[in-house]
Design a protein around this motif. Structure first.
Motif, short mmCIF file in Angstrom:
data_model
loop_
_atom_site.label_atom_id
_atom_site.label_comp_id
_atom_site.label_asym_id
_atom_site.label_seq_id
_atom_site.Cartn_x
_atom_site.Cartn_y
_atom_site.Cartn_z
N ALA A 73 0.82 -1.22 0.00
CA ALA A 73 0.00 0.00 0.00
C ALA A 73 0.85 1.26 0.00
O ALA A 73 0.32 2.35 -0.12
CB ALA A 73 -0.95 -0.02 1.19
N LYS A 74 2.16 1.12 0.12
CA LYS A 74 3.04 2.29 0.07
C LYS A 74 3.14 2.83 -1.36
O LYS A 74 3.56 3.94 -1.59
CB LYS A 74 4.46 1.89 0.50
CG LYS A 74 4.63 1.79 1.98
CD LYS A 74 6.05 1.40 2.29
CE LYS A 74 6.13 0.81 3.67
NZ LYS A 74 7.28 -0.04 3.85
N PHE A 75 2.77 1.98 -2.32
CA PHE A 75 2.96 2.36 -3.72
C PHE A 75 1.74 3.03 -4.32
O PHE A 75 0.61 2.63 -4.07
CB PHE A 75 3.32 1.13 -4.55
CG PHE A 75 4.60 0.48 -4.11
CD1 PHE A 75 5.81 1.13 -4.26
CD2 PHE A 75 4.58 -0.78 -3.52
CE1 PHE A 75 7.00 0.54 -3.83
CE2 PHE A 75 5.76 -1.37 -3.09
CZ PHE A 75 6.97 -0.71 -3.24
N ILE A 76 2.02 4.05 -5.14
CA ILE A 76 0.96 4.72 -5.91
C ILE A 76 1.17 4.30 -7.35
O ILE A 76 2.29 4.35 -7.84
CB ILE A 76 1.12 6.25 -5.78
CG1 ILE A 76 0.79 6.71 -4.36
CG2 ILE A 76 0.24 6.98 -6.80
CD1 ILE A 76 1.08 8.17 -4.10
N ILE A 77 0.08 3.89 -8.00
CA ILE A 77 0.23 3.52 -9.41
C ILE A 77 -0.13 4.75 -10.24
O ILE A 77 -1.26 5.23 -10.18
CB ILE A 77 -0.68 2.33 -9.77
CG1 ILE A 77 -0.42 1.17 -8.79
CG2 ILE A 77 -0.44 1.88 -11.20
CD1 ILE A 77 -1.44 0.04 -8.89
N GLY A 78 0.84 5.27 -10.96
CA GLY A 78 0.59 6.45 -11.81
C GLY A 78 0.82 7.76 -11.09
O GLY A 78 1.51 7.82 -10.07
N LEU A 117 4.79 4.57 -8.88
CA LEU A 117 5.29 3.58 -9.84
C LEU A 117 4.66 3.86 -11.20
O LEU A 117 3.48 4.23 -11.28
CB LEU A 117 4.90 2.16 -9.41
CG LEU A 117 5.49 1.62 -8.12
CD1 LEU A 117 4.91 0.24 -7.84
CD2 LEU A 117 7.00 1.53 -8.20
N PRO A 118 5.41 3.68 -12.30
CA PRO A 118 4.81 3.90 -13.62
C PRO A 118 3.71 2.88 -13.90
O PRO A 118 3.88 1.69 -13.63
CB PRO A 118 5.98 3.69 -14.59
CG PRO A 118 7.19 3.54 -13.76
CD PRO A 118 6.81 3.27 -12.35
N ALA A 128 -5.23 -2.19 -10.41
CA ALA A 128 -4.23 -1.31 -11.05
C ALA A 128 -4.89 -0.42 -12.10
O ALA A 128 -4.58 0.78 -12.20
CB ALA A 128 -3.13 -2.15 -11.68
N LEU A 129 -5.83 -0.98 -12.85
CA LEU A 129 -6.54 -0.19 -13.87
C LEU A 129 -7.41 0.89 -13.23
O LEU A 129 -7.41 2.05 -13.64
CB LEU A 129 -7.42 -1.10 -14.74
CG LEU A 129 -6.69 -2.09 -15.64
CD1 LEU A 129 -7.69 -3.03 -16.30
CD2 LEU A 129 -5.89 -1.36 -16.71
N LEU A 130 -8.12 0.47 -12.19
CA LEU A 130 -9.02 1.38 -11.48
C LEU A 130 -8.21 2.49 -10.80
O LEU A 130 -8.62 3.66 -10.80
CB LEU A 130 -9.73 0.55 -10.41
CG LEU A 130 -11.12 0.94 -9.98
CD1 LEU A 130 -12.06 0.85 -11.15
CD2 LEU A 130 -11.59 -0.01 -8.87
N ALA A 131 -7.07 2.09 -10.26
CA ALA A 131 -6.26 3.01 -9.46
C ALA A 131 -5.50 4.02 -10.32
O ALA A 131 -5.01 5.02 -9.80
CB ALA A 131 -5.26 2.20 -8.63
#
Ligand SMILES: NC(=O)c1ccc[n+]([C@@H]2O[C@H](COP(=O)([O-])OP(=O)(O)OC[C@H]3O[C@@H](n4cnc5c(N)ncnc54)[C@H](O)[C@@H]3O)[C@@H](O)[C@H]2O)c1
Length: 562
Positions: free
Chosen positions: A214-219, A286-287, A318-321
């Motif tokens: 949960a530390k990671f942000i996607i995009g 994260l990309p 990942a798509l939603l986020a």
């Protein structure tokens, strides 16, 4: 619609069926209907018997007063549905999410065939209104952003998952069934439902947080999303049931987007939940492409290995986020009379309260880290994992002084040891002349027994030495038998390495070991989960590459339908 006005207005009780009434949204709807006071509720679900828990007090009371009843219904079995729906006015069909996503045929039978059965059973048993709990996912293809999307949005040609595809098919069946044999239908498409008892979105976030992801942000973290508190979804269902009668022309055969009418940044919402449950908020970006590539790769390998895909939900998340998905609820406001009854902030607060209580039940056990276990969970572990910073720092300082004394004082090892013993003896003798108080400060003297070694410690030490010695002897004995080349290379290699270290630079080696021990274990303990998951991803990627180079003949790809 106000609860009090409903209570006071109509004394005649209408009968409704909540199909899937023991699921996350189903439970919430049952409890809201019963609290409204003008419904008799038939709870229908696949369980053979009804198991009540602490959150079911409203249902428990209604069951004993006869205002509620339980019906065991599998939507794959039409006669069971007919039996449960006979004589009812409205059927709220909640649908299911707790399906094995890798078993496509079973999912098809429950979602699509099940919906056919529900429609047919409703016709047969003379039900007037059927409301389907659909999802906003049916217009999302995972790649195109949706900004203020309304009901004119077309369905994508390709869906992000097979389950959404089935859900869209079920929604179409519901709409086409409208106005045949006196049945009126409509579908509600809510966007990301959350709330107390959530079985999907919030538990997914909790699992992410527990595993350190949960530390990671996607995009970029700027994408906006619409969320819907479960109580508002239920309120929308009840509004729809009323509107199918009062506003049939604009409601029957239609679908409506339902949200909390408050789009927020997806990552702000996630941060509120994750931080509210005591985990660090997402901060490392994260990309999107990289994350999607890794998930697709993992999903593909699992499917190739015939394991089904555990990565479907992660891929969808990942798509939603990483996409913008906001919806326009003007149609629901205008034709159903829907406005949220719980604000987003209040919804988040009660969700956090519910999940915090749930998490507390499981947080009683103390989990030992791998680093702790590797170091034997004793005093050495405490020292090297910096449990007491002062103690560890002093130990590190003393070890460095010894190191300097033995390797850089310019003397031989023996004379360094002799000098150290000499200083120690002088210091001990000097201690006798130190007064017990200096400038008002008490001087603590170390009692002689602190330097004594107990008999048991000597016995343990000698036993350990004997064990190591005997192991060495056994190793050399098996070497003398011959034939085991691996063992030979292991023993010869280690001895040669030892010889190299001792002859070249024992000092540099010891310094490296010392610095490594005082830093590496500590760092490892801080990032243990992240390192574990990175290692897992790395190993899975290696497996994929290996499979590409050396195809396994036995690997079967799972067919979509059996
Ligand atoms: N949770 C969300 O974020 C969300 C968002 C939008 C739409 N939806 C939709 O709402 C619906 C319900 O979601 P939920 O979160 O309440 O699901 P859930 O999984 O919590 O509940 C589903 C219920 O259906 C029952 N069920 C399963 N198979 C059945 C069968 N063969 N016959 C009869 N009952 C069966 C289960 O026992 C369970 O009680 C789903 O169709 C989902 O697509 C959910």
């Amino acid at each position: 619609m106000d609860e009090d006005s409903v209570r006071g207005g109509d004394s005649h009780l209408k009968t409704c069926v909540v199909l899937g009434g023991r699921g996350f949204t189903g439970r919430s709807l049952v409890s809201r209907l019963l609290r409204l006071g003008n419904w008799t509720v038939r709870v229908a679900d696949s369980g053979h018997t009804l198991h009540l828990d602490a959150s079911d007090s409203v249902l428990e009371d209604a069951l004993s007063s006869g205002r509620a009843s339980y019906h065991s219904v599998d939507v794959r079995d039409k006669p069971q549905i007919v039996k449960a729906t006979e004589g009812s006015y409205v059927v709220f069909y909640m649908g299911a999410t707790d399906l094995p996503s890798h078993d496509y045929f079973d999912c098809y039978k429950v979602i699509v065939q099940g919906t056919r059965n529900v429609i047919s059973a409703c016709r047969e048993s003379g039900v007037r209104n059927l409301i389907y709990n659909s999802s906003a996912d049916v217009v999302f293809d995972g790649s195109q952003p949706i900004r203020d999307g309304d009901e004119s949005l077309r369905r994508p040609l390709k869906f992000q998952s097979m389950l959404t595809d089935f859900k869209a098919q079920a929604e179409s069946l519901i709409k086409f069934a409208n106005n045949r044999d006196g049945l009126l239908t409509c579908a509600l498409r809510s966007s990301i439902v959350f709330g107390p008892g959530d079985t999907e979105f919030v538990p997914f976030l909790v699992n992410l947080a527990k595993s350190g992801y949960a530390k990671f942000i996607i995009g970029s973290s700027e994408n906006m999303s619409d969320f819907t508190y479960s109580e508002n979804v239920c309120h929308a269902h009840i509004c729809a049931a009323e509107a199918l009668d009062s506003n049939m022309e604009f409601v029957a055969g239609k679908d409506f987007f339902i949200t909390n009418l408050k789009p927020v940044r997806f990552w702000d919402f996630v941060s509120h939940i994750v931080e509210g449950l005591g985990y660090p908020r997402p901060s490392i970006k994260l990309p999107v492409r990289l994350v999607l590539f890794v998930f697709s790769l993992l999903k593909w390998t699992h499917e190739k290995e015939g394991l089904g895909s555990n990565y479907d939900t992660a891929h969808q998340y990942a798509l939603l986020a990483s996409s913008t998905r906001t919806f326009n609820c003007n149609a629901a406001k205008k034709h159903l009379g829907y406005t949220p009854v719980v604000t987003l902030e209040d919804g988040i607060a009660s969700t956090l309260q519910w999940f915090s209580r749930d998490l507390e039940k499981f947080d009683d056990t103390i989990i030992q880290s791998t680093a702790d276990q590797l170091l034997g969970c004793g005093k050495v572990a405490d020292l090297l994992l910096w449990r007491n910073e002062k103690k560890t720092f002093l130990s590190f300082l003393f070890l460095n002084l010894f190191y300097y004394w033995f390797f850089f004082s310019g003397n031989t090892f023996t004379s360094s040891a002799a000098q150290l013993l000499f200083i120690f003896a002088v210091a001990l003798y000097g201690v006798a002349f130190v007064p017990s108080k200096i400038f008002g400060f008490q001087v603590k003297k170390i009692p002689p027994w602190r330097f004594e070694i107990s008999e048991s410690a000597v016995r343990d030490l000698s036993r350990d030495i004997v064990v190591v010695w005997n192991q060495g002897v056994r190793g050399f004995k098996s070497l003398s038998i011959g034939g085991d080349w691996i063992k030979f290379f292991k023993i010869a290699g280690s001895l040669y390495l030892l010889k190299l270290i001792v002859s070249r630079s024992l000092a540099a080696f010891l310094f490296t070991v010392m610095s490594f021990s005082f830093t590496a274990f500590f760092i490892y303990e801080q990032y243990e989960l992240e390192l574990y998951h990175l290692a897992r991803i790395f190993i899975e990627c290696l497996t994929v590459l290996k499979r590409m180079v050396i195809p396994v003949s036995g690997a079967s790809s799972k067919p979509m339908f059996m």
